[in-house]
Scaffold this active site. Structure first.
Site, short mmCIF file in Angstrom:
data_model
loop_
_atom_site.label_atom_id
_atom_site.label_comp_id
_atom_site.label_asym_id
_atom_site.label_seq_id
_atom_site.Cartn_x
_atom_site.Cartn_y
_atom_site.Cartn_z
N HIS A 25 75.61 -79.71 34.68
CA HIS A 25 74.56 -79.49 35.68
C HIS A 25 73.38 -78.76 35.05
CE1 HIS A 25 77.27 -80.06 39.24
NE2 HIS A 25 78.20 -79.66 38.37
N TYR A 54 79.98 -72.68 39.67
CA TYR A 54 80.23 -73.22 38.33
C TYR A 54 81.28 -72.40 37.59
CZ TYR A 54 75.65 -75.24 39.34
OH TYR A 54 74.59 -75.88 39.94
N HIS A 130 75.96 -84.46 36.58
CA HIS A 130 76.05 -84.42 38.04
C HIS A 130 75.50 -85.71 38.65
CE1 HIS A 130 74.97 -82.00 41.93
NE2 HIS A 130 75.88 -82.90 42.15
N LYS A 150 70.29 -87.31 42.72
CA LYS A 150 69.86 -86.10 42.02
C LYS A 150 69.53 -86.44 40.59
CE LYS A 150 72.78 -82.98 44.65
NZ LYS A 150 72.28 -81.67 44.88
N CYS A 152 69.86 -84.04 38.27
CA CYS A 152 70.68 -83.06 37.57
C CYS A 152 71.67 -83.75 36.63
CB CYS A 152 71.42 -82.23 38.61
SG CYS A 152 72.53 -80.99 37.96
#
Length: 166
Positions: A25, A54, A130, A150, A152
């Site tokens: 991420h 995380y 991610h 996303k 990410c």
């Protein structure tokens, strides 16, 4: 008269049954923001989490910080927390908050060492970004960049891994 003072409770963690994924991420912060586990913990608590979601955070200078215990279920990717480890790199957006691969050489060096260690412990686990867990919008069985919900972690983890064999 004594007044009880509130102290933050220590979260209790449930262990994962399996580790099938290692998910990279980004914090979606600018390069000027040198953030770590402490900062992300505050953000995640504000979002209703017990603590940081995380397992690991890699600061701008490459320093590795531990978040959740590695054996614990994370809170970093919906639908996959119970079988994954989450690693967050500080950075990932430019001055206009547009996704950008702006990670430092020190961060990538730490990421490589960490992924080597995790890969040795969990050889069956797939390493991905991610964004690679975005749903397949057109049903063709392939996730393509136009389908990412996303950005990410703001770089293609698979492509990066191809040049940095584990």
């Amino acid at each position: 008269m004594n007044q009880a003072t509130a102290t933050p409770s220590t979260p209790t963690f449930k262990d994962r049954d399996s580790t099938d994924l290692i998910v990279v991420h980004c914090s979606a912060t600018k390069t000027s923001a040198d953030i770590g586990v402490r900062d992300i913990t505050q953000w995640h608590i504000q979002r209703g989490f017990d603590t940081v979601g995380y397992h690991y955070v890699i600061r701008r200078n490459g320093e590795l910080e531990t978040g959740r215990p590695e054996s614990a279920i994370g809170a970093h990717v919906r639908g996959h927390n119970s079988n994954s480890i989450g690693i967050c790199l500080a950075g990932g957006v430019d001055a206009n908050n547009t996704p950008e691969n702006n990670f430092t050489p020190a961060q990538f060096a730490t990421l490589k060492v960490l992924l080597d260690k995790l890969n040795a412990r969990y050889p069956q686990a797939k390493i991905l970004g991610h964004r690679d867990l975005s749903p397949d919008k057109n049903g063709d069985g392939k996730i393509t960049p136009n389908e990412f919900i996303k950005a990410c972690p703001s770089f293609d983890v698979g492509q990066w891994l191809a040049g940095h064999a584990l």
